[in-house]
Enzyme design. Structure first.
Site, short mmCIF file in Angstrom:
data_model
loop_
_atom_site.label_atom_id
_atom_site.label_comp_id
_atom_site.label_asym_id
_atom_site.label_seq_id
_atom_site.Cartn_x
_atom_site.Cartn_y
_atom_site.Cartn_z
N ILE A 115 5.60 -32.10 -5.69
CA ILE A 115 5.47 -33.20 -6.65
C ILE A 115 6.69 -33.29 -7.56
CG2 ILE A 115 4.18 -33.93 -8.69
CD1 ILE A 115 1.64 -32.85 -7.25
N ASP A 158 13.41 -24.44 -12.02
CA ASP A 158 12.38 -23.83 -11.18
C ASP A 158 12.61 -22.32 -11.10
OD1 ASP A 158 10.37 -25.28 -8.90
OD2 ASP A 158 10.80 -23.15 -8.61
N TYR A 159 11.52 -21.59 -10.92
CA TYR A 159 11.63 -20.15 -10.72
C TYR A 159 12.42 -19.84 -9.47
CZ TYR A 159 10.21 -15.26 -11.10
OH TYR A 159 10.21 -13.89 -11.24
N TYR A 218 -7.94 -21.84 -14.02
CA TYR A 218 -7.09 -22.98 -13.67
C TYR A 218 -7.68 -24.27 -14.25
CZ TYR A 218 -4.40 -26.30 -10.90
OH TYR A 218 -3.58 -27.33 -10.51
N LYS A 264 -5.95 -26.56 -17.25
CA LYS A 264 -5.56 -27.95 -17.03
C LYS A 264 -6.34 -28.91 -17.93
CE LYS A 264 -2.36 -27.42 -13.93
NZ LYS A 264 -0.96 -27.83 -14.20
N THR A 284 1.38 -31.58 -0.28
CA THR A 284 2.71 -31.00 -0.45
C THR A 284 2.94 -30.01 0.69
OG1 THR A 284 1.84 -29.19 -1.78
CG2 THR A 284 2.50 -31.20 -2.96
#
Length: 266
Positions: free
Chosen positions: A18, A37-38, A158, A162, A193
């Protein structure tokens, strides 16, 4: 072309899925992008690909569990491009082995998810908003989830993390609207994804398809295009909202698919 022309965006968790979709779409419409990003190699590779196609992008490391790392990503974006007008808080983690029902959940996992999924949004906004005020306004988009709106047998942390993102989005919108800063969320359902395609068995995908109102699954660009709208001035009178992009999976009586099957066989 040009829907976000002249704008500068920081996309966290932007190396794939995404986040990468949103980054590419915003660049295509004129924005300059920093992909954080990691997975720094993937972030830099994504940025290089964008540059090769004629856009402006940079990739850098981000550990969303660390405040200094988020602060550095914001500072780098402003230093590199001179401002920050779009922030897409897109980092999110989950763990089906530890994030269970409330009796059996690993409490360390609860803390980790609250830190990465919720606190990273708070910190991204904390560090970005002063620069947006200086620039005369901006748009913040936070990735929530349909898990924020419906209960489940597992993923208690989670879903709670959220849900907190959804309400934090409202608070930020209320607190900084007079500074011409909008804050909205996007709540994906199942999105195909690469990670989802690689991890979900066909039987699980069939279950989701059965209960979708639409006869297909979502793709990353379905969320990316929603982010693009929220980042652009096309949504200049929308703030404090979380748009649910989930194919109608959650909107109907949950028994409708089974009931339709019963009627067809009757």
């Amino acid at each position: 072309m040009g829907r976000v022309s002249g704008k500068v965006a920081l996309v966290t968790g932007g190396a794939s899925g995404i986040g990468l979709s949103a980054a590419r779409l915003m660049v295509r419409e004129g924005a300059k992008i920093v992909i954080a990003d990691y997975n720094v190699d993937a972030a830099k590779e994504a940025a290089e690909h964008i540059v090769h196609e004629g856009g402006e992008a940079e990739g850098l490391f981000l550990d969303a569990s660390q405040a200094d790392s988020i602060k550095d990503a914001v500072a780098y974006t402003v230093e590199r491009y001179g401002s920050l007008t779009i922030l897409f808080n897109n980092v999110g983690v989950t763990n089906l082995k530890k994030d269970l029902d409330v009796v059996n959940i690993d409490l360390d996992e609860w803390d980790r998810l609250m830190n990465v999924n919720t606190k990273s949004v708070l910190l991204g906004c904390r560090f970005a908003i002063p620069h947006m005020v200086e620039s005369g306004g901006g748009s913040i988009i936070n990735t929530a989830s349909m898990a924020a709106f419906a209960g489940d047998s597992v993923r208690s942390a989670y879903g709670a993390s959220k849900a907190a993102v959804v309400n934090l989005t409202r608070y930020i919108a209320a607190q900084y609207g007079k500074d011409k800063i909008r804050c909205n969320g996007v709540a994906p359902g199942l999105i195909l994804t690469p990670a989802a395609k690689n991890s979900m068995p066909p039987a699980v995908l069939d279950i989701f398809a059965k209960y979708n109102a639409l006869p297909y699954h979502g793709e990353a660009d379905d969320i990316g295009n929603t982010v693009l709208i929220l980042a652009s001035d096309e949504s200049k009178f929308i703030t404090g909202q979380t748009i649910q992009v989930e194919g109608g999976h959650y909107m109907a009586n949950p028994s409708i698919a089974d009931f339709n099957q019963f009627l067809a066989q009757a």
